[in-house]
Structures are given as C-alpha cells and as structure tokens.
Scaffold this active site. Structure first.
Site, PDB file in Angstrom:
ATOM      1  CB  ALA A 192      -0.904   0.003   1.220  1.00 29.82           C
ATOM      2  CD  GLN A 221       1.304   6.953   4.240  1.00 29.03           C
ATOM      3  OE1 GLN A 221       2.248   6.675   4.967  1.00 29.03           O
ATOM      4  NE2 GLN A 221       1.194   8.146   3.670  1.00 29.03           N
ATOM      5  CB  SER A 222       4.139  -0.075   2.335  1.00 28.35           C
ATOM      6  OG  SER A 222       5.097  -1.038   2.742  1.00 28.35           O
ATOM      7  CG  ASN A 223       4.531   0.904   8.525  1.00 27.00           C
ATOM      8  OD1 ASN A 223       4.673   2.108   8.686  1.00 27.00           O
ATOM      9  ND2 ASN A 223       3.408   0.262   8.835  1.00 27.00           N
TER      10      ASN A 223
END
Ligand SMILES: *Cc1c(COP(=O)(O)O)cnc(C)c1O
Length: 325
Positions: A49, A51-53
């Site tokens: 996604a 906003q992937s960490n």
C-alpha cells in the site's frame, strides 16, 4: 493500562527496533537483504500500500547497502470480491515522505485488487531486468519464509526472560505471526494474531508459511493449523481503513502510557487486546507485540483528530470496575 484491563500487560517494543524509525520489518530485512546480497542483486523490487511501513524500512536498508529500491504501490488496494472503499489517507505524508527522502523508486498505480498490485510489481521487476540489472523480488510485507524465520528468532528474546500466557500480534502478510506462533508451539503461551485484512485467505497464507518455515528449520515439528489463531473481528471496515475502536485504542494507550500505536495494524490489534481482556479471553500476563507503523499516524490526521475529540467528551462511562477520574 494493566490496571485498566485487569491483566499484567507487557509490550515488546519492536516500534523501537531502531532502524529507519523502527517496526517489525527491520528484523525481516536482516535476512532478506543478506539473501539479496548473496545473489548479487542490484535492485530490490517489492509492492505494498502507498503507506507501507515495509517499503520505508526496505528503502532505507537498500540505500545503506548501495542497492536500488523500487516499489509498486496503490493508495488503497483491496481484496477481490470486496467492495472498493478508498482509504482516507494523505498521499504525501507519513511513510511516503520518508520514501522520498530515501530515494525509493515509488510507482503509484490506480487502485485495484491486491492481485493486480502483485502483477504491477512483476512488471516493474522485468523493467529493471530489461535494463540488464539483477533483481531480487520480495513479496508484500517481506513475508517470504525468511521473514517468518526472523520472527522465529525474535521469539527467543522473550522466552529467556518471562513466561506469557498470551501474545497478541497484528497479522497481515503473516510472517510475523507465523514466526512467533512456530516458536511458541507446544508451550503454554497462546499466540493470537489479530487480522488487519478482512480476507479469510490469510488463514491459508499462515498455514503455507508455517510449512515453509518447518522445512527451512528442519525440526520435523509441523504446526497444527488450528494453533495459527487469527481473529478477524477487529479489522473494522477494511485494510488501511480507520476503525473507531482502533483510533480509540490509539488515544487510550498514548494517554495512559505515552506509547503510540498506528491506525492500520497495531491500533486494531490493541483494540482487539482490550476487547479480549475485558471479555476475560486473555488473562494474567499478556504480551502485546508492538510491530511499529507509527509514521502512518501522520497520514491519517482527520480520523485521529476526531478520535481525540471524542475522547474529550466520553460518551461511555469509565471502564467497568475502574474509576478513571
Ligand atoms: C507489516 C506490518 C504488520 C504486519 O506484519 P506481517 O508480518 O505482514 O503480518 C504489523 N504491523 C506493522 C506496523 C506493519 O508494518
């Protein structure tokens, strides 16, 4: 928070693992990038996604090691067969800003089902290969068997120190949960994954990963699929979509302990922990495995502000049996 919930709560602070603002992905990357270097890769390709960490920590690790990091992302990918509901996420803040600082080749595609995102990642990998670069592919969230192995190892940091009746951990691409579950299999510690994706396929992914981990370790100790407990009832409206319960948990833990959770994973898992403690489904000494994700807080300002305002004027009374005045 222990007093509030009537349990002896411990928190494993993987939000403070230290590398690139912390989180569970740092542990996986130690093994994944060793493998990438062994294979003489020049480029690492993954997906996630927006906003992937994982993309943030991978971007940092690649940069440190002199590798190129490329990621196919969608703002709000969704499971096939579920209706599309775009996440109210700021596309430029949080992890995305950090990805830019790190020089990640971030390819943003129009929203679609997860399977489509995996295809875009494969196209991206081929694009680099056509330019003559050796590519190392990493599945979403770093959940290859090496990711699970990292968390199998992580579990030993706990076992030496204390006995836990339950461990609660967010579960999404699955390798964090599987590594921990495998390590505690056959012990009295109950490892409970709280799903952050609504897809029931997660259960099959966990089983598959646990079989691969068993082969890698060669311990001859296959895990009974029923031990891979996943709780789906705390996902809220969907992956990456805020839930009131999670946002409330974020506010509560921040104000009682000064520990921040995130809206996509740990907020939901902690909301699950609070609900299970109140129902007395988990008791005595409980460990919450804090997997990080805190930079994503800054991409969800509206829902979080609303939760903070709701907390100023609580509609509900104090938690049963406790006077919070
Ligand atoms: C990726 C992630 C998870 C989920 O871990 P998986 O191993 O993918 O199941 C949980 N919390 C945070 C903050 C994450 O970034």
């Amino acid at each position: 928070m222990s007093r509030l919930l009537g349990i002896d709560l411990w928190i494993k602070r993987d939000d403070l693992t230290g590398f690139a603002l912390g989180g569970n992905k740092g542990r996986k990357l130690e093994y994944l990038l060793a493998d990438a270097l062994d294979q003489d890769a020049r480029v690492v390709v993954t997906c996630g996604a927006l906003q992937s960490n994982f993309v943030r920590q991978l971007g940092a690790a690649c940069s440190v090691l002199g590798l190129r990091c490329a990621a196919a992302v969608m703002r709000s990918p969704y499971p096939r067969g579920f209706s599309y509901c775009p996440a109210p996420v700021d596309p430029a803040q949080g992890n995305v800003l950090l990805d830019e600082l790190l020089g990640v080749d971030l390819r943003v595609y129009p929203d679609g089902p997860w399977e489509e995102l995996y295809e875009r990642a494969e196209e991206l990998a081929r694009e680099y290969e056509e330019r003559g670069q050796r590519v190392y592919r990493i599945p979403i969230g770093g959940s290859s068997v090496l990711g699970a192995y990292a968390f199998y190892q992580a579990a030993f940091e706990l076992r030496r120190r204390a006995h836990f009746d339950a461990i609660v951990v967010p579960s999404s691409s699955g390798s964090t949960h599987v590594g921990l579950a495998y390590a505690f299999y056959g012990s009295p510690t109950n490892v409970i994954g709280v799903a952050c994706d609504p897809e029931p396929d997660l259960q099959d992914d966990l089983t598959e990963l646990s079989i691969q981990l068993e082969h890698l370790l060669g311990l001859g100790r296959p895990i009974d699929g029923r031990y891979l407990t996943v709780r789906f009832e705390f996902v809220g409206p969907g992956y990456g979509l805020p839930s009131e319960e999670a946002d409330r948990a974020i506010v509560e833990l921040a104000r009682t302990e000064g520990v921040f959770l995130d809206p996509v994973y740990t907020g939901k898992a902690f909301a699950g922990l609070m609900a299970m403690a109140r129902e007395r489904e988990i008791r005595r000494r409980v460990l919450f495995w804090h997997t990080g994700g805190v930079p994503a807080l800054f991409a969800y300002p509206d829902s979080l502000r609303a939760a903070a305002r709701r907390r100023e004027r609580p509609e509900r009374g104090p938690i049963e049996g406790h006077d919070r005045a």
